[in-house]
Design a protein around this motif. Structure first.
Motif, PDB file in Angstrom:
ATOM      1  N   ASP A 178       0.830  -1.204   0.000  1.00 16.61           N
ATOM      2  CA  ASP A 178       0.000   0.000   0.000  1.00 16.61           C
ATOM      3  C   ASP A 178       0.867   1.257   0.000  1.00 16.61           C
ATOM      4  O   ASP A 178       0.595   2.229  -0.728  1.00 16.61           O
ATOM      5  CB  ASP A 178      -0.915   0.011   1.225  1.00 16.61           C
ATOM      6  N   ASP A 184       1.463   4.219  -3.083  1.00 13.42           N
ATOM      7  CA  ASP A 184       1.319   5.662  -2.875  1.00 13.42           C
ATOM      8  C   ASP A 184       2.561   6.418  -3.357  1.00 13.42           C
ATOM      9  O   ASP A 184       2.463   7.470  -3.999  1.00 13.42           O
ATOM     10  CB  ASP A 184       1.086   5.960  -1.392  1.00 13.42           C
ATOM     11  N   THR A 185       3.736   5.876  -3.045  1.00 11.97           N
ATOM     12  CA  THR A 185       4.982   6.534  -3.414  1.00 11.97           C
ATOM     13  C   THR A 185       5.188   6.552  -4.924  1.00 11.97           C
ATOM     14  O   THR A 185       5.634   7.554  -5.499  1.00 11.97           O
ATOM     15  CB  THR A 185       6.166   5.839  -2.729  1.00 11.97           C
ATOM     16  N   ALA A 193       2.739   9.270  -6.222  1.00 12.34           N
ATOM     17  CA  ALA A 193       2.979  10.639  -5.766  1.00 12.34           C
ATOM     18  C   ALA A 193       4.345  11.165  -6.152  1.00 12.34           C
ATOM     19  O   ALA A 193       4.492  12.343  -6.482  1.00 12.34           O
ATOM     20  CB  ALA A 193       2.814  10.706  -4.241  1.00 12.34           C
ATOM     21  N   SER A 204       3.952   8.628   0.139  1.00 15.78           N
ATOM     22  CA  SER A 204       3.758   7.566   1.115  1.00 15.78           C
ATOM     23  C   SER A 204       3.565   8.033   2.534  1.00 15.78           C
ATOM     24  O   SER A 204       4.343   7.709   3.419  1.00 15.78           O
ATOM     25  CB  SER A 204       4.951   6.609   1.072  1.00 15.78           C
TER      26      SER A 204
END
Length: 344
Positions: free
Chosen positions: A32, A36-37, A40, A336
């Motif tokens: 997860d 996100d990283t 983003a 993240s």
């Protein structure tokens, strides 16, 4: 060169082995956070990030066949200049030589159905990557050093390594399944004695979906013992764009950190957490070498007895991790938040 048509493709796998005696806690959380990283900070489109976990309601389970299919599909979509990424959080293991073979134990990851994916499989994937595309693998699993067969060691037990003599960290669950445990599990499913090599069980159970490493012995896939003909001597690989960042050396284990030890209250992999903390602290692009060296320093400071490694060509050791562009630095602040909160 990267341009407007450059694709950024990722496959993320998290195996918690839910409901089994081999259960881990932090692998799905790792995935997860990595997702996100990627979105983003590194410009991956959500639709180009395939996620396989064994969490509740998961659409695609991380079985051996499913992981191989996802990776093969990703490589098949790639064109020169594309950026490919595979993150794995789960158990690792070491496979001893098959009957008639010589050499040391070799590395493999353990999907939820125990259909091992080996260093030979990753070598074959890397060899199919188009020239000019890069394929980065981050494996937060035990004995993960050398997971791409014959890839050059840049940071590891022989090069650039200065392991600490001791550790102040408490005992934690290791992301490691002993070979004997894998044999016992597969024997119960295949009906074959556990005295057989794992190749016998896997070819009998999974047929063509078993690792290419085990098919060189001519297994019939019908439960009979594969031939003991030794595998042909490996040939040196061509210069490639494979990049492996492993959570530990081949002779070490990677820690699965429980929620009560993580300040954010979420279990995680020690290596995955260290990578996230390094990225959060350094918004400017980092080379693969810098990222691994800094992650090593984080884990040493936290008292872990694992030493991340880097395997790739000399040029890729100095290349930017995931080809991060300078213009992407401004996005790093959003990277993240879930994992950043879980740092040790």
């Amino acid at each position: 060169m990267e341009g407007e048509t450059t694709k950024r493709l990722a496959t993320l796998v998290g195996c918690n082995y839910v409901g089994t005696r081999y259960e881990l806690r932090g692998c799905i959380n790792d995935v997860d956070a990595v997702r996100d990283t990627l979105v983003a900070r590194f410009g991956f489109a959500p639709a180009d990030v395939a996620v396989l976990t064994d969490g509740r309601g998961a659409e695609v389970l991380p079985t051996g066949a499913n992981i191989r299919r996802a990776l093969a599909d990703m490589v098949a979509r790639a064109a020169p200049g594309d950026v490919l990424f595979f993150h794995y959080s789960g158990h690792g293991t070491l496979v001893p030589p098959h009957h008639g073979d010589s050499g040391a134990e070799e590395e493999a990851i353990v999907p939820t159905d125990f259909n091992l994916i080996t260093d030979v499989d990753f070598r074959q994937l890397v060899d199919r990557v188009p020239p000019g595309a890069s394929f980065t693998i981050v494996s937060d699993s035990c004995h993960s050093g050398g997971l791409i067969d014959q890839e050059k060691e840049q940071i590891g037990p022989s090069v650039g390594s200065d392991p600490s003599a001791g550790s102040t960290a408490p005992a934690r669950t290791a992301r490691f399944l002993p070979y004997g445990a894998i044999l016992d599990h597969l024997s119960a499913v295949s009906g074959m004695p556990s005295s057989h090599h794992v190749a016998d069980h896997l070819v009998a159970l999974f047929g063509a979906d078993a690792s290419a490493k085990f098919h060189v012995h001519g297994g019939s896939g019908n439960g009979s013992t594969p031939s003991t003909t030794p595998a042909p001597a490996p040939t040196p690989p061509r210069p490639d764009e494979g990049i492996l960042l492993s959570g530990c050396q081949t002779n070490e284990t990677s820690a699965d950190v429980p929620a009560y030890e993580a300040s954010g209250g979420k279990a995680c992999g020690a290596f995955s957490s260290a990578v996230q903390s390094v990225l959060a602290a350094h918004p400017a692009p980092l080379s693969n070498r810098e990222l691994v060296a800094k992650a090593r320093a984080v884990l040493e400071e936290q008292g872990f007895e694992q030493h991340p490694c880097l395997y790739c060509t000399d040029a890729n050791a100095e290349a930017r991790f995931l080809s991060q562009d300078k213009k992407e630095e401004t996005a790093v602040g959003a990277a993240s938040p879930a994992m950043s909160a879980a740092l040790l």
